[in-house]
Design a protein around this motif. Structure first.
Motif, mmCIF file in Angstrom:
data_model
loop_
_atom_site.group_PDB
_atom_site.id
_atom_site.type_symbol
_atom_site.label_atom_id
_atom_site.label_comp_id
_atom_site.label_asym_id
_atom_site.label_seq_id
_atom_site.Cartn_x
_atom_site.Cartn_y
_atom_site.Cartn_z
ATOM 1 N N GLY A 28 0.583 -1.197 0.039
ATOM 2 C CA GLY A 28 0.033 -0.023 -0.026
ATOM 3 C C GLY A 28 0.803 1.268 -0.011
ATOM 4 O O GLY A 28 2.020 1.125 -0.277
ATOM 5 N N PHE A 55 -4.201 -1.751 2.538
ATOM 6 C CA PHE A 55 -4.612 -3.286 2.753
ATOM 7 C C PHE A 55 -4.299 -3.777 3.776
ATOM 8 O O PHE A 55 -2.936 -3.967 3.821
ATOM 9 C CB PHE A 55 -4.193 -3.774 1.113
ATOM 10 C CG PHE A 55 -4.953 -3.453 -0.076
ATOM 11 C CD1 PHE A 55 -5.942 -3.672 -0.408
ATOM 12 C CD2 PHE A 55 -4.174 -2.527 -0.698
ATOM 13 C CE1 PHE A 55 -6.374 -3.450 -1.944
ATOM 14 C CE2 PHE A 55 -4.590 -1.830 -1.963
ATOM 15 C CZ PHE A 55 -5.867 -2.218 -2.632
ATOM 16 N N LEU A 85 -10.607 -8.723 4.243
ATOM 17 C CA LEU A 85 -9.721 -7.606 3.353
ATOM 18 C C LEU A 85 -10.405 -6.402 3.804
ATOM 19 O O LEU A 85 -11.261 -5.899 3.468
ATOM 20 C CB LEU A 85 -9.189 -7.834 2.027
ATOM 21 C CG LEU A 85 -8.233 -6.826 1.284
ATOM 22 C CD1 LEU A 85 -6.777 -7.142 1.931
ATOM 23 C CD2 LEU A 85 -8.388 -7.251 0.029
ATOM 24 N N VAL A 87 -9.467 -1.934 2.862
ATOM 25 C CA VAL A 87 -8.818 -1.200 2.192
ATOM 26 C C VAL A 87 -9.223 0.208 2.918
ATOM 27 O O VAL A 87 -10.365 0.604 2.944
ATOM 28 C CB VAL A 87 -9.347 -1.168 0.715
ATOM 29 C CG1 VAL A 87 -8.623 -0.298 0.060
ATOM 30 C CG2 VAL A 87 -9.244 -2.705 0.059
#
Length: 115
Positions: free
Chosen positions: A25, A31, A98, A100
């Motif tokens: 990232g 992430f 996950l 973000v």
């Protein structure tokens, strides 16, 4: 190009069984892979970052002040900056997701947190 092998990623475990790993990232977006043990919920919290949460395995329920939504495998939800929320694994199985974040953030969100 930044390559982050999963087994070498920076890791953080805010609570027993609730593990997080920082993937590739930047300061614009990050992430974070995470796992939640059965029955675990993060505390209600908010942050300056927009967030997309993707369920990769199991089931995750995302609660906000307005509603709750349960994510199955590959389902996702977007949270606005400063939107109070918590993420829960209400099942008897491990869940994996996950996150973000934009702008990007580090684990200091949890380590420097005041209860």
């Amino acid at each position: 190009m930044e390559h982050v092998p999963f087994d070498e990623a920076e890791r953080y475990e805010p609570e027993a069984g609730w593990g997080r790993a920082a993937l590739a990232g930047s300061d614009r977006f990050t992430f974070e892979w995470f796992e939640k043990p059965p029955g675990h919920a993060s505390p209600d919290h908010d942050h300056e970052n927009e967030q997309v949460c993707v369920c990769l395995e199991g089931e995750l329920t995302v609660h906000t002040e307005e509603r709750s939504v349960t994510l199955g495998e590959y389902d996702s939800v977007h949270l606005d900056a400063w939107e109070t929320h918590r993420v829960e694994n209400a099942t008897d199985e491990r869940a994996v997701g996950l996150d973000v974040f934009a702008p990007g953030r580090g684990f200091d969100f949890w380590t420097d947190r005041e209860e």
